[in-house]
Design an enzyme around this catalytic site. Structure first.
Site, short mmCIF file in Angstrom:
data_model
loop_
_atom_site.label_atom_id
_atom_site.label_comp_id
_atom_site.label_asym_id
_atom_site.label_seq_id
_atom_site.Cartn_x
_atom_site.Cartn_y
_atom_site.Cartn_z
N GLY A 45 46.83 41.31 48.46
CA GLY A 45 47.95 42.07 48.44
C GLY A 45 47.68 43.00 47.15
N SER A 81 43.30 41.08 40.60
CA SER A 81 44.95 40.67 40.42
C SER A 81 44.90 39.22 41.43
CB SER A 81 45.74 41.31 41.08
OG SER A 81 45.83 42.71 40.77
N ARG A 120 33.52 36.25 41.42
CA ARG A 120 33.96 37.49 41.40
C ARG A 120 32.57 38.19 41.52
NH1 ARG A 120 37.78 41.08 42.64
NH2 ARG A 120 38.45 42.47 41.31
N THR A 171 42.14 41.26 51.25
CA THR A 171 41.99 40.07 50.42
C THR A 171 42.57 38.98 51.34
OG1 THR A 171 41.97 41.21 48.55
CG2 THR A 171 42.33 38.67 48.33
N ASP A 216 37.65 48.20 41.80
CA ASP A 216 38.64 47.47 40.89
C ASP A 216 38.33 47.59 39.27
OD1 ASP A 216 40.51 46.42 42.47
OD2 ASP A 216 39.46 44.60 42.70
O1 DON Z 1 40.73 41.73 43.24
C1 DON Z 1 41.71 42.28 43.42
O2 DON Z 1 42.72 42.02 42.88
C2 DON Z 1 41.52 43.13 44.81
N1 DON Z 1 40.43 43.35 45.07
C3 DON Z 1 42.45 42.64 45.74
C4 DON Z 1 42.49 43.33 46.90
C5 DON Z 1 43.59 42.85 47.97
O3 DON Z 1 44.09 42.12 47.67
C6 DON Z 1 43.89 43.52 49.16
N2 DON Z 1 44.54 42.96 50.09
N3 DON Z 1 45.55 43.13 50.71
#
Ligand code: DON
Length: 570
Positions: free
Chosen positions: A474, A454, A110, A382, A424
């Site tokens: 998502g 997430s 991350r 993502t 985030d």
């Molecule tokens: O880490 C996360 O929860 C977000 N940055 C994820 C973003 C994401 O899934 C966008 N996709 N559609």
């Protein structure tokens, strides 16, 4: 379903030729004409990812003797080239691995807040949150973790990085043709690409992109070659680091040489919990999924959901109330465990789940005003891909730039997009992020801290052997989509294909609404409204990739119908 993409002019319809002594593994398929495949069955190995060329890359590596970890590394690198909206080397992610010898492990790469980041860095003088800064451009970027993650995975691979990275180098250097949706997405962000870049990136095209256009990324190819030749130092030090820091200095960015040099991926103890006769292996914090998935699965475990029937109003109502409770706890309790004491054990326990469901009322809408976080003493972009090999290694990987094309800032001369992952964090208590998630102190910005995610890459074991490899992008819908996919298969006995493609819904405590996909049944919406729910239609939810390993050894790979996702097996 099969869809064929090809260039509109007679470009070289030839496989890539050898480019010199280093190109041990050349691309073995045609990047100018390829096929999207939604379902693939085999007995030797499978990859399901967001792009056909990435899935093919992974399969080719296995055919050359690589295991699932080799294939995952090559697939991830290929996605960084052919799926620029989310595939990346400028972002981060999580990898969950089940090794054939029975060991489960996870790798956390991350992004981190830069050393000079601080709690109120996105507040103006009056204390108002400036989400345009946490979501766009240089200041939105966290220190990228993806390359460190790849090298951390390499210890479980069997082939050298030079072989695994070669297909990505060739795809970048010689190009590949765009699908219709990639061309459309690139066209949609042209103004942002112009606004947030100091050096015009290759993604900018005045005449607009169209299906079949070839995208060549020479700067990215050069960056990948530095990684091939110098390992992690090819990204976190030397020329690439210089290009990143120079890019930061040309605008309002704060990532420094020290931030890059100090970045390290972390191998973390996986979350493993029992669900009936299955074992579920998933990612721990900073993935909220590692807490919310066990919580939601434990909440549903004793409920007769199968009896209610798939997507009956009663089943959706039950799952909505479960999702509401989980997300109320997310907002209050979850953040980076390296910085904050999170009551993970308690939140993930069966006893807590049972307690949380005590005030559940069937067939009546709950309320996020009355359902707050549990009482515990305080102490779109993502991408996901799933890989499996015939020896029994399974790899579940979700990586992200956060928003689609991340911060929209491409590192000048290095050719890759930077993430906008700083959004985030909870940039101000109660202010929703890009995905509507709220948080507080526990997920506040601090130097070197990882922002809450997430992403929930997951592996389900049956008799201690891989049964499902699952995950999706998502934003906040990731955890609820993984939850629903597991319930669809483990409770409703659905095929993997249906479990992925049937309409999904989502509730995240705040806003207090059930979001449903366009094809979610009208009659069920009405029944839910009669119970007192606000039901809101939204766009497609997630791009779920599932590999299912059947008792007879056959491997079924499913790619979500919602995108260009494609499954391969052999
Ligand atoms: O880490 C996360 O929860 C977000 N940055 C994820 C973003 C994401 O899934 C966008 N996709 N559609």
């Amino acid at each position: 379903m099969k869809t064929v993409f090809s260039c509109t002019f007679p470009l070289v319809i030839l496989l890539y030729a050898c480019t010199g002594p280093r190109s041990a593994a050349t691309v073995q398929f045609n990047p100018y004409e390829y096929t999207i495949q939604k379902k693939a069955t085999g007995s030797n190995g499978a990859v399901s990812s967001a792009h056909p060329l990435a899935s093919e890359t992974g399969i080719n590596i296995m055919k050359q003797g690589g295991n699932a970890i080799d294939a995952a590394i090559a697939t991830q690198l290929a996605l960084a080239v052919v799926y620029p909206s989310a595939g990346n080397i400028g972002g981060g992610g999580f990898t969950v691995i089940h090794l054939a010898n029975g060991k489960n492990l996870t790798i956390d790469y991350r992004e981190k807040a830069p050393a000079t980041a601080h709690r109120d860095m996105y507040l103006d003088a009056a204390g108002n949150a400036q989400t345009q800064l946490s979501q766009n451009g240089h200041l939105a970027a966290g220190v990228p973790g993806a390359v460190a993650g790849l090298f951390s995975c390499l210890q479980y691979a069997s082939l050298p990085i030079s072989k695994l990275i070669q297909p990505a180098i060739e795809l970048a250097e010689k190009g590949f043709v765009l699908t219709e949706s990639e061309a459309r997405h690139l066209n949609n962000i042209q103004p942002a690409l112009i606004k947030y870049n100091t050096v015009t990136p290759v993604f900018v095209k005045a005449a607009g992109w169209k299906k079949g256009d070839t995208l060549v990324q020479q700067d990215l190819a050069n960056t990948l070659k530095r990684i091939r030749d110098k390992g992690m130092a090819g990204f976190y030090e030397g020329e690439t680091a210089r290009l990143i820091v120079d890019e930061m200095k040309r605008a309002n960015g704060i990532i420094s040489y020290e931030d890059l040099k100090n970045y390290q991926a972390k191998e973390r103890e996986p979350v493993v919990f029992d669900y009936k006769t299955y074992k579920v292996v998933t990612m721990p914090l900073p993935s909220s999924g590692g807490v919310l998935l066990p919580m939601m699965m434990h909440m549903i475990e004793d409920q007769p959901v199968k009896q209610y029937g798939f997507q009956s109003a009663r089943a959706v109502q039950l799952m909505t109330e479960i999702e509401r409770r989980a997300y109320a706890d997310r907002a209050k309790f979850l953040g980076d465990v390296d910085f904050y004491k999170v009551p993970v054990k308690k939140l993930s326990s069966k006893e807590y789940a049972v307690e949380r469901m005590k005030d559940y009322k069937a067939e009546t809408a709950g309320s996020s005003k009355t359902t707050q976080a549990g009482l515990i003493p305080e102490s779109e972009e993502t991408t996901h891909f799933s890989v499996y090999d015939k020896s029994g290694n399974a790899v579940s990987v979700t990586t992200t730039l956060n928003g689609s094309y991340g911060s929209r800032t491409v590192v000048g001369g290095a050719g890759f997009l930077l993430n906008n992952e700083m959004d985030d964090f909870s940039i101000k208590p109660g202010v929703p992020n890009l995905y509507g998630a709220v948080g507080g102190d526990v997920n506040a910005i601090a130097p070197g801290k990882r922002m809450l995610s997430s992403m929930t890459p997951t592996i389900v074991l049956k008799d201690n052997k891989p049964f499902l490899v699952v995950g999706t992008p998502g934003g906040t819908t990731i955890t609820t989509s993984v939850f629903q996919t597991l319930v669809n298969i483990l409770e409703f006995d659905m095929s993997a294909e249906d479990a992925v493609n049937k309409p999904k819904f989502h509730h995240q405590w705040l806003p207090d609404e059930i979001f449903v996909e366009p094809d979610f049944p009208q009659a069920v919406r009405q029944q839910l409204q009669q119970m007192g729910y606000k039901v809101t239609q939204r766009g497609p939810i997630g791009l779920t990739e599932v590999i299912r390993i059947n008792a007879n050894g056959s491997i079924e790979a499913i790619a979500d119908k919602r995108g260009d996702d494609s499954a391969n097996s052999y």
